[in-house]
Write a protein that holds these residues in place. Structure first.
Motif, short mmCIF file in Angstrom:
data_model
loop_
_atom_site.label_atom_id
_atom_site.label_comp_id
_atom_site.label_asym_id
_atom_site.label_seq_id
_atom_site.Cartn_x
_atom_site.Cartn_y
_atom_site.Cartn_z
N GLN A 251 50.48 37.11 42.05
CA GLN A 251 49.25 36.36 41.77
C GLN A 251 48.42 37.04 40.68
N TYR A 252 48.39 38.35 40.74
CA TYR A 252 47.62 39.09 39.76
C TYR A 252 48.20 38.91 38.35
N GLN A 253 49.51 39.00 38.25
CA GLN A 253 50.18 38.82 36.94
C GLN A 253 49.95 37.41 36.40
N SER B 88 55.05 42.41 45.90
CA SER B 88 54.09 41.74 46.77
C SER B 88 53.59 40.43 46.18
N SER B 89 53.19 39.56 47.07
CA SER B 89 52.54 38.30 46.68
C SER B 89 51.30 38.60 45.84
N LEU C 85 44.09 35.02 45.70
CA LEU C 85 43.70 36.38 45.35
C LEU C 85 42.32 36.70 45.91
N GLU C 86 41.40 35.76 45.76
CA GLU C 86 40.04 35.98 46.26
C GLU C 86 40.02 36.23 47.76
N VAL C 87 40.72 35.39 48.50
CA VAL C 87 40.73 35.52 49.96
C VAL C 87 41.46 36.81 50.37
N LYS C 88 42.48 37.16 49.62
CA LYS C 88 43.18 38.43 49.89
C LYS C 88 42.20 39.60 49.84
N HIS D 141 43.85 49.99 37.85
CA HIS D 141 42.39 50.04 37.87
C HIS D 141 41.84 49.16 38.99
N PHE D 142 42.41 47.99 39.10
CA PHE D 142 41.94 47.06 40.12
C PHE D 142 42.10 47.66 41.53
#
Lengths: 196, 196
Positions: free
Chosen positions: A130-132, A125-126, A76-79, A146-147
């Motif tokens: 990942q967020y969930q 989406s991937s 997630l961070e690298v995304k 919001h994100f």
DNA sequence: AAATGTTTTAATCAATTGTTTAAATGTCTT
DNA sequence: AAGACATTTAAACAATTGATTAAAACATTT
């Protein structure tokens, strides 16, 4: 380059700069260096030509997002880092695109979104998965909407208010370019801190 | 309400919704319920009427900012909270305003900024002084321009991408309203965390 | 090279658009 | 009530705009 290609390229330039209503078919013909009648010969009408440009522009605007958000191999961070950096580079090359899209999407937006299958893209989406997972693991993240609004707002908004920021900060073109490029590094750090 | 007032109000509505180029003088006359010729009788031309609307709209957009940013009695933190909350309330009432302004400011922006003395306002504001002091005291704040872009981006951007967010999040009007109102509390906390 | 099909051009068209005109209506002063 | 002034109206005007036409130029096939 064929006449048809010249017209499309000119139409993109002029539509992006002035919007649909303020653009004259004669502006496009002049920009393309072709006879006015060729526009209707190849594209039937101003509206049909515009619809093509609109679809392709919106598609290009979301191409980066699609690519990055669906890469299963990055966190997630690298995304976020990749998305922000590539988006800023992309808009620096096409500075008229954001305002053009935001403005023209006031009408007919929904049909375009459906054609691009926008809702399904996000939910499949991937990035979404990942967020969930991150939320399930107990991280206090805000809702996905919001994100999204935050990442896109921090990234795109400076381009939309470019004239104001340039005036307030007394920035010439290179200054402004430097300003937005700085944000490639800054925004990901801000995002991380926001959701500690 | 006099005819002159009716025209101005109608002009504001239609210009905000469709922009200068897409607005017909007949649209305004119809919206106002007056004879077309009265528009030119009272305002000389479409452009002159537009310039008045544009100036007042931009002024109203910055009125809140001016008031909050120049209040010497409140801290930087409270300024941000107050600004965000009042701004969101303001835009909820005038949802067409942000896109209208961003779009029309592509042209002639600088003259308008000069007329409103925008640069001087920021540099002379209580907000600016507090921000500089905070930096002197060693806080690792970003440049004022980044800070401004961030606060405004987080606040205004959702309204600009409303159609997209509504579609992606499957929000009806009340849902969207709730979504942006939530941000009155969220944005100040995010801003604080960003600059720990 | 003649025939056929495609692309380009200059000229024109019909509709729209911002603006003006001249007459009609309304309002206020004396 | 008459006159003077301001407001409103219907009609028209001139310029612009998106689109079409018919002929010319070009290219390809036979």
């Amino acid at each position: 380059m064929t006449a048809e290609e010249k017209i499309k390229e000119a139409a993109r330039t002029v539509f992006h700069k002035k919007g649909f209503a303020a653009t004259r078919t004669r502006d496009i013909a002049e920009e393309a260096g072709i006879n006015l009648a060729l526009l209707n010969y190849y594209f039937r009408s101003k509206k049909k030509l515009f619809d093509i440009i609109m679809f392709e522009s919106f598609q290009s605007f979301f191409y980066t997002m699609k690519e990055v958000f669906n890469d299963d191999n990055i966190s997630l961070e690298v995304k976020i880092e990749t998305f922000v950096a590539r988006y800023i580079d992309f808009i620096v090359e096409q500075p008229d695109l954001p305002i053009f899209l935001m403005n023209e999407l006031r009408n007919n937006a929904e049909e375009l979104f459906r054609r691009m299958d926008l809702r399904n893209f996000f939910q499949a989406s991937s990035f979404f998965k990942q967020y969930q997972e991150r939320i399930k693991a107990g991280h206090p993240l805000p809702s996905l909407l919001h994100f999204l609004a935050n990442v896109m707002g921090l990234t795109v908004f400076p381009f939309i208010t470019k004239p104001m920021l340039q005036y307030v900060g007394d920035l010439d073109e290179p200054d402004f370019r430097e300003f937005v490029l700085e944000r490639k590094k800054l925004i990901p750090t801000w995002i991380k801190k926001m959701y500690l």
